[in-house]
Scaffold this motif. Structure first.
Motif, short mmCIF file in Angstrom:
data_model
loop_
_atom_site.label_atom_id
_atom_site.label_comp_id
_atom_site.label_asym_id
_atom_site.label_seq_id
_atom_site.Cartn_x
_atom_site.Cartn_y
_atom_site.Cartn_z
N PRO A 88 0.82 -1.29 -0.13
CA PRO A 88 0.12 -0.03 0.06
C PRO A 88 0.97 1.15 -0.01
CG PRO A 88 -0.69 -1.43 1.74
CD PRO A 88 0.57 -1.95 1.30
N VAL A 89 0.33 2.03 -0.76
CA VAL A 89 1.18 3.59 -0.86
C VAL A 89 1.02 4.06 0.41
CG1 VAL A 89 1.31 5.72 -1.75
CG2 VAL A 89 0.84 3.68 -3.20
N GLY A 90 2.00 4.70 1.13
CA GLY A 90 2.22 5.41 2.43
C GLY A 90 1.74 4.55 3.76
N LYS A 91 1.71 3.11 3.48
CA LYS A 91 1.57 2.34 4.56
C LYS A 91 2.95 1.57 4.82
CE LYS A 91 -2.75 3.06 5.26
NZ LYS A 91 -3.69 2.01 4.93
N SER A 92 3.02 1.36 6.07
CA SER A 92 4.23 0.42 6.40
C SER A 92 4.04 -0.97 6.61
CB SER A 92 4.99 1.08 8.03
OG SER A 92 5.26 2.22 7.75
N VAL A 93 5.05 -1.83 6.36
CA VAL A 93 4.82 -3.19 6.60
C VAL A 93 6.18 -3.67 7.14
CG1 VAL A 93 4.95 -5.42 5.11
CG2 VAL A 93 3.86 -3.21 4.12
N TYR A 94 5.88 -4.46 8.28
CA TYR A 94 7.01 -4.96 8.87
C TYR A 94 7.83 -5.94 8.32
CZ TYR A 94 9.57 -6.30 13.25
OH TYR A 94 10.77 -6.80 14.33
N VAL A 95 9.09 -5.87 7.97
CA VAL A 95 9.70 -6.58 7.01
C VAL A 95 10.80 -7.27 7.82
CG1 VAL A 95 11.05 -6.79 4.97
CG2 VAL A 95 9.27 -5.28 4.86
N TYR A 96 11.80 -6.53 8.31
CA TYR A 96 12.97 -7.12 8.96
C TYR A 96 12.95 -7.10 10.56
CZ TYR A 96 14.81 -6.08 4.37
OH TYR A 96 15.01 -5.95 3.11
N GLN A 97 12.78 -8.50 11.01
CA GLN A 97 12.66 -8.60 12.64
C GLN A 97 13.86 -8.43 13.10
OE1 GLN A 97 11.37 -12.72 11.54
NE2 GLN A 97 9.61 -12.54 12.83
N GLY B 245 14.46 5.22 -5.06
CA GLY B 245 13.66 4.04 -5.24
C GLY B 245 12.15 4.42 -4.86
N LYS B 246 11.08 3.41 -4.87
CA LYS B 246 9.72 3.64 -4.48
C LYS B 246 9.81 3.49 -3.07
CE LYS B 246 7.51 3.00 -8.99
NZ LYS B 246 6.58 2.19 -9.79
N THR B 247 10.48 2.74 -2.27
CA THR B 247 10.20 2.32 -1.06
C THR B 247 11.55 2.72 -0.17
OG1 THR B 247 11.29 0.01 -1.50
CG2 THR B 247 9.05 0.36 -1.63
N THR B 248 11.29 2.60 1.05
CA THR B 248 12.62 3.03 1.94
C THR B 248 13.43 1.93 2.22
OG1 THR B 248 11.21 2.37 3.81
CG2 THR B 248 11.06 4.96 3.45
N LEU B 249 14.68 2.00 2.58
CA LEU B 249 15.50 0.97 2.61
C LEU B 249 16.52 1.25 3.72
CD1 LEU B 249 16.32 -1.70 1.40
CD2 LEU B 249 18.05 -0.64 0.00
N ALA B 250 17.17 2.13 3.64
CA ALA B 250 18.12 2.44 5.03
C ALA B 250 17.49 2.47 6.20
CB ALA B 250 18.92 3.50 4.77
N SER B 251 16.59 3.22 6.37
CA SER B 251 15.74 3.48 7.73
C SER B 251 15.04 2.22 7.92
CB SER B 251 14.69 4.39 7.35
OG SER B 251 13.89 4.30 6.25
N THR B 252 14.76 1.22 7.12
CA THR B 252 14.05 0.02 7.63
C THR B 252 14.85 -0.88 8.13
OG1 THR B 252 12.93 0.04 5.18
CG2 THR B 252 12.91 -2.12 6.20
N MET B 253 16.07 -0.85 7.91
CA MET B 253 17.45 -1.56 8.94
C MET B 253 17.44 -1.20 10.06
SD MET B 253 18.63 -4.37 8.54
CE MET B 253 18.11 -4.67 6.84
N GLY C 260 12.90 -1.81 11.12
CA GLY C 260 12.14 -2.90 10.62
C GLY C 260 10.92 -2.87 9.43
N TYR C 261 10.51 -1.67 9.81
CA TYR C 261 9.17 -1.31 8.77
C TYR C 261 9.61 -0.73 7.43
CZ TYR C 261 6.45 -2.07 12.66
OH TYR C 261 5.61 -2.83 13.97
N ARG C 262 9.12 -1.35 6.28
CA ARG C 262 9.44 -0.56 5.13
C ARG C 262 8.27 0.39 4.48
NH1 ARG C 262 12.59 -3.79 0.45
NH2 ARG C 262 13.37 -1.71 -0.68
N GLU C 263 8.35 1.27 3.84
CA GLU C 263 7.16 2.01 3.48
C GLU C 263 7.42 2.46 2.08
OE1 GLU C 263 5.15 6.34 4.32
OE2 GLU C 263 6.58 5.50 5.93
N ARG C 264 6.17 2.26 1.15
CA ARG C 264 6.16 2.92 -0.12
C ARG C 264 5.88 4.30 -0.04
NH1 ARG C 264 2.86 1.15 -5.48
NH2 ARG C 264 3.46 2.85 -6.52
N ARG C 265 6.70 4.94 -0.60
CA ARG C 265 6.55 6.25 -0.79
C ARG C 265 5.22 6.84 -1.59
NH1 ARG C 265 12.03 5.86 -1.56
NH2 ARG C 265 13.41 6.67 0.32
N LYS C 266 4.69 8.00 -1.42
CA LYS C 266 3.62 8.45 -2.20
C LYS C 266 4.06 9.01 -3.61
CE LYS C 266 0.84 10.06 1.58
NZ LYS C 266 0.04 11.31 2.15
N ASP C 267 3.39 8.61 -4.67
CA ASP C 267 4.04 9.04 -5.94
C ASP C 267 3.98 10.58 -6.08
OD1 ASP C 267 4.20 6.35 -6.58
OD2 ASP C 267 1.94 6.08 -7.38
#
Length: 232
Positions: free
Chosen positions: A11-20, A214-222, A225-232
């Motif tokens: 989802p755009v603008g929503k966070s997904v818990y990826v990296y435990q 990119g379209k999603t966060t990466l460095a902050s995700t590590m 743990g949450y990855r977010e897709r940025r708004k277009d």
């Protein structure tokens, strides 16, 4: 608005818990250990010709080797635990262990990411976990780590009196079998370090580029743990 990516609706603008948390701890412990190993390994390979102070009061190279050994053993233990955690972690914890090379979509994603990093495509795909190129790159990096760990344990076993490390003398036996020697084992260990340095440079570049373009966060995700897709 959503986009289908890696079998998950992102989802755009929503966070997904990826990296435990264990994955994030492993990542940063690896970063610290690899940094220590590269610096101390270079010094061990090319030691300084002189150290200031009285010889009886300085133990410079001894401390350097001790730091190298400690970082090396932490790295080995962390890697073993990382593979074990892939058995009980979420689906993203297995992405670097099992590459879905049997899927046509994975190869299409790999080619798409290659084109993106070569500036041939205008927009990247949005992945929740690792993209196929990152999966392949991390798998290759783990092979470099295996080369470094086995050669390092072989050299450590050569000087250790502990029977626990004696099985790793098989690494030396293998070098002798292929016509190598102790010095070539050290050269192999150093080659692994150079390959690892190359991997680290490419990895940092790809992370920074993905975080910015990119379209999603990466460095902050590590960190979170949450990855977010940025708004277009």
């Amino acid at each position: 608005m959503t986009e289908y990516c890696d079998n998950v609706l992102m989802p755009v603008g929503k966070s997904v818990y990826v990296y435990q948390l264990p994955i994030r701890l492993w990542h940063w412990s690896m970063a610290i250990c690899v940094s220590v190993l590269i610096v101390t390994g270079y010094i061990i390979g090319k030691p300084w010709l002189s150290v200031t102070g009285q010889p009886c009061d300085t133990f410079y190279m001894g401390y350097t080797r001790m730091a190298h050994f400690i970082a090396g053993f932490i790295l080995i233990i962390a890697t073993v635990l990382r593979y074990l955690y892939a058995l009980i972690g979420n689906r993203y914890s297995r992405e670097l262990i099992i590459l879905p090379v049997w899927r046509k979509s994975w190869w299409e994603g790999l080619w798409s990411e290659i084109r993106w990093y070569l500036f041939l495509d205008r927009e990247p795909r949005a992945y929740v976990g690792h993209n196929p190129l990152a999966q392949a790159g991390m798998a290759v990096g783990m092979i470099f780590m295996l080369l470094i760990m086995l050669s390092g344990l072989g050299m450590y076993a050569q000087a250790s009196a502990s029977p626990f490390f004696k099985p790793f003398l098989l690494v030396l036996d293998f070098m002798y079998w292929i016509g190598g020697n102790d010095q070539e084992l050290r050269s192999l260990h150093r080659l692994g370090m150079l390959l690892l340095i190359t991997f680290v440079i490419v990895h940092i570049y790809m992370v920074i580029r993905e975080e910015i373009m990119g379209k999603t966060t990466l460095a902050s995700t590590m960190f979170s743990g949450y990855r977010e897709r940025r708004k277009d």
